[in-house]
Motif scaffolding. Structure first.
Motif, PDB file in Angstrom:
ATOM      1  N   LEU A  67      94.928 -67.764  39.133  1.00 50.64           N
ATOM      2  CA  LEU A  67      95.938 -66.715  38.977  1.00 50.64           C
ATOM      3  C   LEU A  67      96.569 -66.730  37.584  1.00 50.64           C
ATOM      4  O   LEU A  67      97.101 -65.718  37.134  1.00 50.64           O
ATOM      5  N   ALA A  68      96.488 -67.871  36.912  1.00 52.05           N
ATOM      6  CA  ALA A  68      97.017 -67.957  35.547  1.00 52.05           C
ATOM      7  C   ALA A  68      96.108 -67.234  34.557  1.00 52.05           C
ATOM      8  O   ALA A  68      96.548 -66.846  33.463  1.00 52.05           O
ATOM      9  N   PHE A  69      94.835 -67.041  34.933  1.00 50.26           N
ATOM     10  CA  PHE A  69      93.875 -66.420  34.014  1.00 50.26           C
ATOM     11  C   PHE A  69      93.324 -65.089  34.524  1.00 50.26           C
ATOM     12  O   PHE A  69      92.564 -64.432  33.813  1.00 50.26           O
ATOM     13  N   GLY A  70      93.686 -64.713  35.750  1.00 44.69           N
ATOM     14  CA  GLY A  70      93.147 -63.476  36.293  1.00 44.69           C
ATOM     15  C   GLY A  70      94.094 -62.843  37.293  1.00 44.69           C
ATOM     16  O   GLY A  70      94.983 -63.514  37.826  1.00 44.69           O
ATOM     17  N   PRO A  71      93.924 -61.550  37.576  1.00 41.58           N
ATOM     18  CA  PRO A  71      94.810 -60.849  38.509  1.00 41.58           C
ATOM     19  C   PRO A  71      94.515 -61.215  39.953  1.00 41.58           C
ATOM     20  O   PRO A  71      93.418 -61.666  40.295  1.00 41.58           O
ATOM     21  N   LEU A  72      95.512 -61.014  40.823  1.00 37.69           N
ATOM     22  CA  LEU A  72      95.370 -61.299  42.254  1.00 37.69           C
ATOM     23  C   LEU A  72      94.239 -60.489  42.867  1.00 37.69           C
ATOM     24  O   LEU A  72      93.533 -60.966  43.751  1.00 37.69           O
ATOM     25  N   SER A  73      94.048 -59.249  42.372  1.00 35.40           N
ATOM     26  CA  SER A  73      93.009 -58.380  42.912  1.00 35.40           C
ATOM     27  C   SER A  73      91.606 -58.939  42.665  1.00 35.40           C
ATOM     28  O   SER A  73      90.656 -58.558  43.349  1.00 35.40           O
ATOM     29  N   LEU A  74      91.458 -59.842  41.694  1.00 36.69           N
ATOM     30  CA  LEU A  74      90.183 -60.504  41.450  1.00 36.69           C
ATOM     31  C   LEU A  74      90.110 -61.832  42.193  1.00 36.69           C
ATOM     32  O   LEU A  74      89.096 -62.158  42.817  1.00 36.69           O
ATOM     33  N   VAL A  75      91.194 -62.590  42.140  1.00 36.76           N
ATOM     34  CA  VAL A  75      91.200 -63.952  42.677  1.00 36.76           C
ATOM     35  C   VAL A  75      91.074 -63.973  44.196  1.00 36.76           C
ATOM     36  O   VAL A  75      90.253 -64.706  44.758  1.00 36.76           O
ATOM     37  N   GLN A  76      91.883 -63.164  44.897  1.00 32.79           N
ATOM     38  CA  GLN A  76      91.914 -63.232  46.359  1.00 32.79           C
ATOM     39  C   GLN A  76      90.567 -62.904  47.007  1.00 32.79           C
ATOM     40  O   GLN A  76      90.120 -63.624  47.904  1.00 32.79           O
ATOM     41  N   PRO A  77      89.888 -61.832  46.583  1.00 29.63           N
ATOM     42  CA  PRO A  77      88.586 -61.553  47.192  1.00 29.63           C
ATOM     43  C   PRO A  77      87.569 -62.662  46.968  1.00 29.63           C
ATOM     44  O   PRO A  77      86.726 -62.927  47.836  1.00 29.63           O
ATOM     45  N   LEU A  78      87.626 -63.335  45.822  1.00 26.63           N
ATOM     46  CA  LEU A  78      86.690 -64.425  45.556  1.00 26.63           C
ATOM     47  C   LEU A  78      86.986 -65.637  46.443  1.00 26.63           C
ATOM     48  O   LEU A  78      86.066 -66.324  46.901  1.00 26.63           O
ATOM     49  N   ILE A  79      88.274 -65.903  46.688  1.00 26.31           N
ATOM     50  CA  ILE A  79      88.638 -67.044  47.533  1.00 26.31           C
ATOM     51  C   ILE A  79      88.189 -66.809  48.976  1.00 26.31           C
ATOM     52  O   ILE A  79      87.868 -67.763  49.700  1.00 26.31           O
ATOM     53  N   VAL A  80      88.130 -65.550  49.388  1.00 26.79           N
ATOM     54  CA  VAL A  80      87.687 -65.222  50.737  1.00 26.79           C
ATOM     55  C   VAL A  80      86.260 -65.716  50.990  1.00 26.79           C
ATOM     56  O   VAL A  80      85.854 -65.913  52.142  1.00 26.79           O
ATOM     57  N   THR A  81      85.512 -65.972  49.899  1.00 26.19           N
ATOM     58  CA  THR A  81      84.145 -66.474  50.064  1.00 26.19           C
ATOM     59  C   THR A  81      84.122 -67.840  50.747  1.00 26.19           C
ATOM     60  O   THR A  81      83.037 -68.353  51.050  1.00 26.19           O
ATOM     61  N   GLU A  82      85.275 -68.437  50.981  1.00 28.06           N
ATOM     62  CA  GLU A  82      85.314 -69.715  51.710  1.00 28.06           C
ATOM     63  C   GLU A  82      84.581 -69.615  53.041  1.00 28.06           C
ATOM     64  O   GLU A  82      83.971 -70.585  53.503  1.00 28.06           O
ATOM     65  N   LEU A  83      84.621 -68.435  53.656  1.00 23.87           N
ATOM     66  CA  LEU A  83      83.962 -68.265  54.952  1.00 23.87           C
ATOM     67  C   LEU A  83      82.455 -68.435  54.835  1.00 23.87           C
ATOM     68  O   LEU A  83      81.798 -68.964  55.739  1.00 23.87           O
ATOM     69  N   VAL A  84      81.894 -67.985  53.704  1.00 24.64           N
ATOM     70  CA  VAL A  84      80.449 -68.083  53.496  1.00 24.64           C
ATOM     71  C   VAL A  84      80.019 -69.548  53.384  1.00 24.64           C
ATOM     72  O   VAL A  84      78.897 -69.907  53.730  1.00 24.64           O
TER      73      VAL A  84
END
Length: 297
Positions: A67-84
């Motif tokens: 979040l220090a280097f990118g917007p929430l709209s980018l970070v949150q969807p990538l973190i959702v990959t935890e399910l994969v």
């Protein structure tokens, strides 16, 4: 931006392994400990579970870096990959192989969440609101939790775990809202935060959410609990943000259609996983030798 992407993926992997370790440990506890404080009392003495908590803390560190280097709209969807990562890893530990239904359910939930978050892109708002609005938030959360837990008593297997996970996701979504309010208070000094009831409600919500999450892990397989928690938490947080804090989301055609499609994918994925015999079999194989060697009391 590359730092944000890498840190987000690292956070997703850490969250995935953390969830698997916590569910493996909680799943081995007796059924009568679900939704009871003694479940947490036993888990805090389990080295495997504590390792999962440690990885979750590390994941939050990676999330903060992202979040220090990118917007929430980018970070949150990538973190959702935890399910994969989490669902296949859980199946591997249970010595089971995922079929088409399980892969579809996993990718549907992950992709649907990412799609909904990217398209809606919540922004703006202010976490200062009146007492009536807070009562509305807490009352609605309490009602949803009661309905979910009541439904859970009438269900069994993965569906029961999903019902408890729904309650957990609602509490954690509200916790996010309370965290935003507490952070806003901290801007005015530590004394302002300590004198606000929201700070203590945040602590209570965190503890309650932890118990509900571990109970969901204890009641069924990871695929039936983590997917629902990951789906419910942002939906609750965004809904509260819109209705109470004045946050906005992108609307209009085709944005709204994409958001609805994403949420529909999430629902289809959860139903697919909860009705899967492979996922049900994961719950039947809980509490293996790996857990017994991990410091269980």
């Amino acid at each position: 931006m590359p730092v944000a992407v890498l840190a987000s993926l690292a956070a997703g992997i850490c969250f995935a392994v953390a969830g698997v370790l916590q569910q493996w440990a909680a799943g081995a506890r007796p059924d009568d400990e679900a939704l009871r404080p003694r479940l947490l009392r036993h888990l805090v003495r389990d080295r495997l579970w504590l390792s999962g908590i440690g990885l979750a803390v590390l994941a939050y560190g990676f999330q903060s870096l992202a979040l220090a280097f990118g917007p929430l709209s980018l970070v949150q969807p990538l973190i959702v990959t935890e399910l994969v990562f989490a669902v296949p890893l859980s199946a591997r530990l249970h010595r089971l192989r995922l079929g088409r239904r399980e892969w579809f359910g996993t990718f549907a939930v992950a992709a649907g969440l990412a799609l909904a978050l990217v398209s809606a892109r919540p922004h703006g708002g202010h976490p200062e609101t009146g007492v009536r609005s807070w009562l509305l938030i807490l009352g609605a959360t309490a009602a949803l939790v009661c309905v979910a837990l009541t439904a859970g008593r009438l269900l069994s297997g993965p569906w029961r775990a999903s019902a408890t996970a729904l309650a957990a996701g609602a509490v954690m979504g509200t916790q996010s809202v309370l965290l935003a309010a507490t952070v806003e208070r901290l801007r005015h000094g530590l004394g302002s935060a300590l004198s606000a009831w929201q700070t203590y409600a945040l602590v209570a919500a965190s503890l309650g959410g932890l118990l509900l999450i571990q109970s969901a892990f204890q009641q069924g397989p990871l695929a039936a609990s983590l997917t629902v928690i990951d789906a419910t938490e942002p939906v609750v947080a965004v809904t509260v943000g819109m209705t109470v804090f004045g946050e906005m989301i992108r609307t209009g055609w085709p944005v709204s259609a994409v958001t609805v499609t994403g949420l529909a994918l999430v629902a289809a994925g959860i139903v697919s996983l909860d009705s899967s015999p492979v996922v049900a079999a994961m719950h039947g194989r809980r509490g293996g030798a790996f857990v017994r060697g991990a410091g269980r009391p």
